[in-house]
Design an enzyme around this catalytic site. Sequence first.
Site, PDB file in Angstrom:
ATOM      1  N   LYS A  13       1.153  -0.874   0.124  1.00 30.64           N
ATOM      2  CA  LYS A  13      -0.595   0.280   0.275  1.00 30.64           C
ATOM      3  C   LYS A  13       1.191   1.421  -0.294  1.00 30.64           C
ATOM      4  O   LYS A  13       0.371   2.314  -1.186  1.00 30.64           O
ATOM      5  CB  LYS A  13      -0.668   0.109   1.330  1.00 30.64           C
ATOM      6  CG  LYS A  13      -2.195   0.246   1.515  1.00 30.64           C
ATOM      7  CD  LYS A  13      -2.693  -0.118   2.769  1.00 30.64           C
ATOM      8  CE  LYS A  13      -1.986  -0.548   3.836  1.00 30.64           C
ATOM      9  NZ  LYS A  13      -1.777   0.114   5.160  1.00 30.64           N
ATOM     10  N   ARG A  88      -9.116   1.754  10.230  1.00 31.79           N
ATOM     11  CA  ARG A  88      -8.946   0.808  10.346  1.00 31.79           C
ATOM     12  C   ARG A  88     -10.416  -0.366  11.222  1.00 31.79           C
ATOM     13  O   ARG A  88     -10.450  -1.597  11.492  1.00 31.79           O
ATOM     14  CB  ARG A  88      -7.675   0.905  10.785  1.00 31.79           C
ATOM     15  CG  ARG A  88      -6.690   0.454  11.331  1.00 31.79           C
ATOM     16  CD  ARG A  88      -5.797  -0.376   9.974  1.00 31.79           C
ATOM     17  NE  ARG A  88      -4.322  -0.615  10.602  1.00 31.79           N
ATOM     18  CZ  ARG A  88      -3.625   0.040   9.998  1.00 31.79           C
ATOM     19  NH1 ARG A  88      -3.364   1.154   9.066  1.00 31.79           N
ATOM     20  NH2 ARG A  88      -2.280  -0.255  10.939  1.00 31.79           N
ATOM     21  N   ARG A 127      10.424  -6.773   4.975  1.00 32.52           N
ATOM     22  CA  ARG A 127      10.735  -5.224   4.385  1.00 32.52           C
ATOM     23  C   ARG A 127      12.355  -4.663   4.895  1.00 32.52           C
ATOM     24  O   ARG A 127      11.748  -4.844   6.442  1.00 32.52           O
ATOM     25  CB  ARG A 127       9.336  -4.672   3.870  1.00 32.52           C
ATOM     26  CG  ARG A 127       8.630  -4.729   5.484  1.00 32.52           C
ATOM     27  CD  ARG A 127       7.148  -4.123   5.355  1.00 32.52           C
ATOM     28  NE  ARG A 127       6.611  -3.916   6.525  1.00 32.52           N
ATOM     29  CZ  ARG A 127       5.283  -3.114   5.795  1.00 32.52           C
ATOM     30  NH1 ARG A 127       4.719  -2.725   5.060  1.00 32.52           N
ATOM     31  NH2 ARG A 127       4.272  -3.265   7.116  1.00 32.52           N
ATOM     32  N   ARG A 162      11.480  -2.261  10.645  1.00 39.15           N
ATOM     33  CA  ARG A 162       9.967  -1.864  11.854  1.00 39.15           C
ATOM     34  C   ARG A 162      10.051  -2.616  13.317  1.00 39.15           C
ATOM     35  O   ARG A 162      10.532  -3.815  12.621  1.00 39.15           O
ATOM     36  CB  ARG A 162       9.086  -2.273  11.167  1.00 39.15           C
ATOM     37  CG  ARG A 162       9.558  -0.467  10.633  1.00 39.15           C
ATOM     38  CD  ARG A 162       7.514  -0.132  10.081  1.00 39.15           C
ATOM     39  NE  ARG A 162       6.593  -0.593  10.195  1.00 39.15           N
ATOM     40  CZ  ARG A 162       5.108  -0.722   9.990  1.00 39.15           C
ATOM     41  NH1 ARG A 162       4.805  -0.210   8.734  1.00 39.15           N
ATOM     42  NH2 ARG A 162       4.227  -0.983  10.806  1.00 39.15           N
ATOM     43  N   ARG A 174      -1.855  -7.809  13.716  1.00 32.36           N
ATOM     44  CA  ARG A 174      -2.334  -6.438  13.006  1.00 32.36           C
ATOM     45  C   ARG A 174      -2.918  -7.286  12.027  1.00 32.36           C
ATOM     46  O   ARG A 174      -3.984  -6.695  11.250  1.00 32.36           O
ATOM     47  CB  ARG A 174      -1.348  -5.861  12.644  1.00 32.36           C
ATOM     48  CG  ARG A 174      -0.748  -4.864  13.363  1.00 32.36           C
ATOM     49  CD  ARG A 174       1.068  -4.913  13.063  1.00 32.36           C
ATOM     50  NE  ARG A 174       1.413  -4.103  12.734  1.00 32.36           N
ATOM     51  CZ  ARG A 174       2.640  -4.624  11.471  1.00 32.36           C
ATOM     52  NH1 ARG A 174       3.630  -5.011  12.533  1.00 32.36           N
ATOM     53  NH2 ARG A 174       2.876  -4.026  10.529  1.00 32.36           N
TER      54      ARG A 174
HETATM   55  P1  AMP Z   1       0.897   0.991   9.626  1.00 31.16           P
HETATM   56  O1  AMP Z   1       1.880   1.926   9.079  1.00 31.16           O
HETATM   57  O2  AMP Z   1      -0.488   1.576   9.149  1.00 31.16           O
HETATM   58  O3  AMP Z   1       1.495  -0.685  10.021  1.00 31.16           O
HETATM   59  O4  AMP Z   1       0.462   1.616  10.816  1.00 31.16           O
HETATM   60  C1  AMP Z   1       1.212   1.019  11.903  1.00 31.16           C
HETATM   61  C2  AMP Z   1       0.538   1.200  12.957  1.00 31.16           C
HETATM   62  O5  AMP Z   1       0.456   1.892  13.747  1.00 31.16           O
HETATM   63  C3  AMP Z   1      -1.337   0.184  13.171  1.00 31.16           C
HETATM   64  O6  AMP Z   1      -0.764  -1.550  13.703  1.00 31.16           O
HETATM   65  C4  AMP Z   1      -1.401   0.827  14.631  1.00 31.16           C
HETATM   66  O7  AMP Z   1      -0.926   0.465  16.005  1.00 31.16           O
HETATM   67  C5  AMP Z   1      -1.238   2.358  14.010  1.00 31.16           C
HETATM   68  N1  AMP Z   1      -2.169   3.003  12.993  1.00 31.16           N
HETATM   69  C6  AMP Z   1      -2.510   3.255  12.851  1.00 31.16           C
HETATM   70  N2  AMP Z   1      -3.084   3.894  11.270  1.00 31.16           N
HETATM   71  C7  AMP Z   1      -4.282   3.755  12.386  1.00 31.16           C
HETATM   72  C8  AMP Z   1      -5.343   3.368  12.534  1.00 31.16           C
HETATM   73  N3  AMP Z   1      -6.448   3.957  11.420  1.00 31.16           N
HETATM   74  N4  AMP Z   1      -5.760   3.035  14.001  1.00 31.16           N
HETATM   75  C9  AMP Z   1      -5.703   2.852  15.138  1.00 31.16           C
HETATM   76  N5  AMP Z   1      -4.355   2.236  14.760  1.00 31.16           N
HETATM   77  C10 AMP Z   1      -3.496   2.849  13.628  1.00 31.16           C
END
Ligand code: AMP
Length: 224
Positions: A13, A88, A127, A162, A174
């Site tokens: 994404k 989410r 990654r 990460r 997740r």
């Molecule tokens: P991502 O980079 O999209 O994988 O996001 C990393 C982390 O940020 C996720 O595992 C959540 O802990 C938090 N996060 C990102 N977007 C959201 C969201 N829309 N609602 C709640 N937590 C979020």
Amino acid sequence: MNILIFGPNGSGKGTLGAKIKEKYPVAHIESGAIFRENIKGGTELGKAAKAYIDRGDLVPDEITIPMILDRLQRDDCKGGWLLDGFPRNKVQAEKLDEALKAKGIKLDYVVEILLDRQVAKNRIMGRRLCANDNNHPNNIFIDAIKPNGDKCRVCGGALSARNDDQDEAAITKRHDIYYNTETGTLASAYYFKDRAAKDGFKYVTLDGSKSVPEVLAQMLSALA
Ligand code: AMP
């Protein structure tokens, strides 16, 4: 053009979003990246969010929803946006829908990247993030984008993983959230799918098992 993009962690994404931004004048808003910047900068928001992120839990809606709705009000969003990582869950979907309708902002596309859960997990664990640009693709498990030794394949920058990408329990959590069709992220995607015809936007699915250029080609032809 206003776009929502859904895909499990590991579906490409973020990379896709960066490419779309090169082609269309949209602001690429990534909820996860906003949190990571705040953690790096030591802000109150970052401090509040860190423990949730490290565990693979969602940051509470009381923090996340206003953060994103505020972000969408900034000037760089006037020409359109690509929202990635939000909503989410179903509550976030309802709040976003409500907020957009209240402001008379129309969605144009909702994009869902389809990808098998096990494939997504392998991609996440492989990654690596480039210190110079988050969107330089590097993955030790994908031949086409293998790093140059321990350096970024695009610019030679230092690479790191990460924290939440190396923790299997966090990845499982997740993905449990993403693939949950009752209350999770897919529920929020389907919330919009159900409204596409009535509200006048397109709901598009992409085959995420293909390479990034192929998925990008699918997306560009859907947006054309
Ligand atoms: P991502 O980079 O999209 O994988 O996001 C990393 C982390 O940020 C996720 O595992 C959540 O802990 C938090 N996060 C990102 N977007 C959201 C969201 N829309 N609602 C709640 N937590 C979020």
